[in-house]
Design a protein around this motif. Structure first.
Motif, PDB file in Angstrom:
ATOM      1  N   VAL A  12       0.861  -1.184   0.000  1.00  0.00           N
ATOM      2  CA  VAL A  12       0.000   0.000   0.000  1.00  0.00           C
ATOM      3  C   VAL A  12       0.897   1.235   0.000  1.00  0.00           C
ATOM      4  O   VAL A  12       1.836   1.316   0.803  1.00  0.00           O
ATOM      5  N   TYR A  13       0.655   2.155  -0.910  1.00  0.00           N
ATOM      6  CA  TYR A  13       1.398   3.413  -0.936  1.00  0.00           C
ATOM      7  C   TYR A  13       0.537   4.535  -0.372  1.00  0.00           C
ATOM      8  O   TYR A  13      -0.686   4.504  -0.496  1.00  0.00           O
ATOM      9  N   ASN A  14       1.205   5.503   0.216  1.00  0.00           N
ATOM     10  CA  ASN A  14       0.571   6.759   0.664  1.00  0.00           C
ATOM     11  C   ASN A  14      -0.339   6.613   1.880  1.00  0.00           C
ATOM     12  O   ASN A  14      -1.090   7.530   2.182  1.00  0.00           O
ATOM     13  N   VAL A  21      -4.531   6.879  -1.222  1.00  0.00           N
ATOM     14  CA  VAL A  21      -3.953   5.571  -0.923  1.00  0.00           C
ATOM     15  C   VAL A  21      -4.018   4.691  -2.171  1.00  0.00           C
ATOM     16  O   VAL A  21      -5.033   4.661  -2.858  1.00  0.00           O
ATOM     17  N   VAL A  22      -2.893   4.019  -2.462  1.00  0.00           N
ATOM     18  CA  VAL A  22      -2.841   3.121  -3.623  1.00  0.00           C
ATOM     19  C   VAL A  22      -2.548   1.716  -3.131  1.00  0.00           C
ATOM     20  O   VAL A  22      -1.563   1.488  -2.432  1.00  0.00           O
ATOM     21  N   ARG A  23      -3.416   0.775  -3.477  1.00  0.00           N
ATOM     22  CA  ARG A  23      -3.166  -0.629  -3.143  1.00  0.00           C
ATOM     23  C   ARG A  23      -2.518  -1.296  -4.358  1.00  0.00           C
ATOM     24  O   ARG A  23      -3.201  -1.829  -5.224  1.00  0.00           O
ATOM     25  N   ALA A  24      -1.185  -1.223  -4.414  1.00  0.00           N
ATOM     26  CA  ALA A  24      -0.461  -1.651  -5.619  1.00  0.00           C
ATOM     27  C   ALA A  24      -0.392  -3.166  -5.736  1.00  0.00           C
ATOM     28  O   ALA A  24      -0.413  -3.706  -6.840  1.00  0.00           O
ATOM     29  N   LEU A  25      -0.300  -3.885  -4.591  1.00  0.00           N
ATOM     30  CA  LEU A  25      -0.389  -5.353  -4.591  1.00  0.00           C
ATOM     31  C   LEU A  25      -1.425  -5.733  -3.546  1.00  0.00           C
ATOM     32  O   LEU A  25      -1.425  -5.183  -2.436  1.00  0.00           O
ATOM     33  N   GLY A  42       2.011  -7.424 -17.831  1.00  0.00           N
ATOM     34  CA  GLY A  42       0.840  -6.748 -17.291  1.00  0.00           C
ATOM     35  C   GLY A  42       0.826  -5.309 -17.746  1.00  0.00           C
ATOM     36  O   GLY A  42       1.868  -4.742 -18.056  1.00  0.00           O
ATOM     37  N   PRO A  43      -0.353  -4.699 -17.783  1.00  0.00           N
ATOM     38  CA  PRO A  43      -0.454  -3.312 -18.246  1.00  0.00           C
ATOM     39  C   PRO A  43       0.248  -2.332 -17.304  1.00  0.00           C
ATOM     40  O   PRO A  43       0.533  -2.667 -16.153  1.00  0.00           O
ATOM     41  N   SER A  44       0.494  -1.144 -17.793  1.00  0.00           N
ATOM     42  CA  SER A  44       1.098  -0.087 -16.988  1.00  0.00           C
ATOM     43  C   SER A  44       0.215   0.180 -15.758  1.00  0.00           C
ATOM     44  O   SER A  44      -1.005   0.233 -15.869  1.00  0.00           O
ATOM     45  N   GLY A  45       0.861   0.279 -14.598  1.00  0.00           N
ATOM     46  CA  GLY A  45       0.119   0.555 -13.369  1.00  0.00           C
ATOM     47  C   GLY A  45      -0.442  -0.683 -12.693  1.00  0.00           C
ATOM     48  O   GLY A  45      -1.085  -0.580 -11.650  1.00  0.00           O
ATOM     49  N   SER A  46      -0.176  -1.890 -13.240  1.00  0.00           N
ATOM     50  CA  SER A  46      -0.770  -3.107 -12.666  1.00  0.00           C
ATOM     51  C   SER A  46      -0.041  -3.602 -11.420  1.00  0.00           C
ATOM     52  O   SER A  46      -0.579  -4.408 -10.672  1.00  0.00           O
ATOM     53  N   GLY A  47       1.210  -3.147 -11.216  1.00  0.00           N
ATOM     54  CA  GLY A  47       1.950  -3.552 -10.015  1.00  0.00           C
ATOM     55  C   GLY A  47       3.258  -4.278 -10.290  1.00  0.00           C
ATOM     56  O   GLY A  47       3.913  -4.754  -9.361  1.00  0.00           O
ATOM     57  N   LYS A  48       3.676  -4.326 -11.557  1.00  0.00           N
ATOM     58  CA  LYS A  48       4.904  -5.058 -11.899  1.00  0.00           C
ATOM     59  C   LYS A  48       6.137  -4.481 -11.218  1.00  0.00           C
ATOM     60  O   LYS A  48       6.956  -5.223 -10.670  1.00  0.00           O
ATOM     61  N   SER A  49       6.293  -3.158 -11.268  1.00  0.00           N
ATOM     62  CA  SER A  49       7.486  -2.542 -10.659  1.00  0.00           C
ATOM     63  C   SER A  49       7.478  -2.752  -9.156  1.00  0.00           C
ATOM     64  O   SER A  49       8.534  -2.996  -8.555  1.00  0.00           O
ATOM     65  N   THR A  50       6.309  -2.645  -8.555  1.00  0.00           N
ATOM     66  CA  THR A  50       6.194  -2.859  -7.115  1.00  0.00           C
ATOM     67  C   THR A  50       6.614  -4.280  -6.761  1.00  0.00           C
ATOM     68  O   THR A  50       7.394  -4.501  -5.817  1.00  0.00           O
ATOM     69  N   LEU A  51       6.136  -5.234  -7.552  1.00  0.00           N
ATOM     70  CA  LEU A  51       6.494  -6.635  -7.337  1.00  0.00           C
ATOM     71  C   LEU A  51       8.011  -6.828  -7.488  1.00  0.00           C
ATOM     72  O   LEU A  51       8.649  -7.484  -6.665  1.00  0.00           O
TER      73      LEU A  51
END
Ligand code: ADP
Ligand code: ADP
Length: 232
Positions: A12-14, A21-25, A42-51
């Protein structure tokens, strides 16, 4: 044998700020056995970088656990997290991220500066690593003197210099023309056959299809996880 394992990972960010609040995963389970070659799509914003940031010990889960080589990073201090990065992980980026002022040999040694490896051992490891990517004859050159494909091979040598448990690659062919990109993927195939565990983010289906497993992320969850190319 498992190299990396997510158990119900949430990020969760922010939280606790005025920003949204962003629930990235949102509860990701993922087990990566040693030696596997995995594509993350996965599409942009789906959570790949976070993962990838969590896999790479650059960040920790908000909830759930992440185990690398069987150890839960939740209990790690920042120092232990950065040591895990230095000892267990290798990173390859789309933009190569080489230091222009340093020679090829010194660029490859960079990950070892933080782990207190003595200079002679550093040099030996850098040379071994450059030999694996076929660039031992470029030791004293600087990045600008090399082609894009050669620079990415230097970046791969840098990622391998600490003999990582896990190689993480983010769009490694994204800045290369297609034949140069194919040569980099041939090198990944070769490293995979030699037993390396690789997780690669790509937007390109034809790149993903060269892996053993394709994990598709959508809106913070794993949407699809399949073995390809007859891998089991
Ligand atoms: P891509 O998946 O296309 O490579 P990125 O991972 O770079 O894209 O970014 C995906 C989304 O995450 C973008 O909307 C970007 O603005 C957002 N993002 C990435 N990093 C941050 C950050 N540090 N703070 C806020 N938003 C970010
Ligand atoms: P991808 O790599 O698939 O594009 P990201 O993991 O970058 O996805 O982003 C997932 C979500 O988290 C997006 O909504 C993005 O805007 C948000 N995000 C990513 N990093 C940050 C950050 N540091 N701060 C706030 N939001 C972020």
């Amino acid at each position: 044998e498992t190299v990396a394992e997510f158990r119900e990972v949430e990020k969760v960010y922010n939280e606790g700020t005025s920003a949204p609040v962003v629930r990235a995963l949102r509860g990701v389970n993922l087990t990566i056995p040693r030696g596997q070659y995995v594509a993350i799509m996965g599409p942009s914003g789906s959570g790949k970088s976070t993962l990838m940031n969590i896999l790479g010990c650059l960040d920790r889960p908000t909830q759930g656990s992440y185990l690398i080589d069987g150890e839960d990073v939740a209990g790690f201090t920042d120092e232990e997290l950065s040591r895990a990065r230095g000892e267990r992980l290798g990173f390859v980026f789309q933009a190569f991220n080489l230091i222009q002022q340093l020679t090829i040999e010194d660029n490859v040694q960079v990950p070892l500066f933080y782990s207190g490896v003595p200079p002679v051992k550093r040099r030996e490891a850098a040379e071994r690593s450059l030999e694996r990517v076929g660039l031992l004859d470029r030791l004293g050159h600087r990045p600008a003197e090399l082609s894009g494909g050669q620079q990415q091979r230097v970046a791969i040598a840098r990622a391998l210099v600490n003999e990582p448990s896990l190689l993480l690659a983010d769009e490694p062919t994204g800045n290369l023309d297609s034949s140069t990109g194919q040569a980099i993927l041939d090198m990944f195939d070769q490293l995979h056959r030699a037993g390396l565990t690789i997780v690669m983010v790509t937007h390109d289906e034809s790149v993903a299809e060269r892996c053993e497993r394709i994990v598709r992320v959508l809106d913070g969850l794993i949407d699809k996880d399949e073995m390809v190319n007859g891998a089991v």
